[in-house]
Scaffold this active site. Sequence first.
Site, PDB file in Angstrom:
ATOM      1  CG  HIS A 286     -27.661 -12.498 -26.748  1.00 55.77           C
ATOM      2  ND1 HIS A 286     -28.131 -13.214 -27.825  1.00 55.77           N
ATOM      3  CD2 HIS A 286     -27.253 -13.424 -25.827  1.00 55.77           C
ATOM      4  CE1 HIS A 286     -28.007 -14.508 -27.576  1.00 55.77           C
ATOM      5  NE2 HIS A 286     -27.493 -14.670 -26.370  1.00 55.77           N
TER       6      HIS A 286
ATOM      7  CG  ASP B  68     -24.088 -14.459 -28.743  1.00 57.96           C
ATOM      8  OD1 ASP B  68     -23.712 -13.624 -29.585  1.00 57.96           O
ATOM      9  OD2 ASP B  68     -24.952 -15.331 -28.983  1.00 57.96           O
TER      10      ASP B  68
ATOM     11  CG  HIS C 238     -21.100 -17.614 -25.484  1.00 58.61           C
ATOM     12  ND1 HIS C 238     -20.934 -18.686 -26.332  1.00 58.61           N
ATOM     13  CD2 HIS C 238     -22.420 -17.300 -25.505  1.00 58.61           C
ATOM     14  CE1 HIS C 238     -22.124 -19.016 -26.841  1.00 58.61           C
ATOM     15  NE2 HIS C 238     -23.031 -18.192 -26.364  1.00 58.61           N
TER      16      HIS C 238
ATOM     17  CG  HIS D 134     -30.018 -15.685 -22.544  1.00 59.33           C
ATOM     18  ND1 HIS D 134     -30.320 -17.029 -22.514  1.00 59.33           N
ATOM     19  CD2 HIS D 134     -29.113 -15.536 -23.525  1.00 59.33           C
ATOM     20  CE1 HIS D 134     -29.618 -17.664 -23.430  1.00 59.33           C
ATOM     21  NE2 HIS D 134     -28.879 -16.770 -24.070  1.00 59.33           N
TER      22      HIS D 134
END
Length: 259
Positions: free
Chosen positions: A122, A71, A216, A126
């Site tokens: 994603h 991510d 990540h 965010h």
Amino acid sequence: MKRRTSRLLSSTTFTTVAALGLAMALTGCTKLETTSPSTVRDGGAAANSVHQMKLGTVDCSRAKCVALTFDAGPSENSARLLDILKDEKVPATFFTLGKNHIAKYPELVKRMDAEGHEVASHTWSHKILTDLEPDEAREELRRPNEAIEKLIGHKPTLMRPPQGRTNDEVNKISREEGLSEILWSVTAKDYTTNDSALIKKRVLDQTERDGIILLHDIYKGTVPAVPGIIDGLKKRGFVFVTVPQLLAPGKAEPGKVYR
């Protein structure tokens, strides 16, 4: 990079809500249904993607499959990660961020696609989708789709909501934008530590067949942990696949949530 990451996460840290996203992935009083990879495989129609053809066919109804997912990149760490995955012949799924990531590292997005990885979304910046008005949530999903399409020639079909937080309205918008929502079953909580050995241990301790592993590549302890994760899981008989391969011969449906 530290300053940029800090701005990205300052108001909505991965640390505080990632566990909530894993445990519940819902808001309000609506119970959200999630679908497992095995359910998709058992009930789905055959639908092999371009990426599946590139990487070869893996029958996850027979093989002990697992999906590595990353991510919030690309970042300055992603080129090294792609080198590792290429050397190990391991495909992954990248849930990429638009602002400060896709826009800053377009060549890495192209490389992800060219080397057979699944490029997914994603969101653009965010923001927590369940906190937004519908039009704003739609823009968070639409902008990275358009940016990714310009780079690799097609829009992503998968997205991961920030912090795993979704609801009926987000499902509806995702369906309209042609996106399926992918959560996870394994988290190293690499946003809490730069200890690569600990990140590796957390993944190896949690991973079971059909696992979707959340990592990540923006954090400096994560990429160094990846070779040990791959080696440890291969020794236990796991086969690495992209998320679409994990679901094949079924296929993720827009607006549905998978874990």
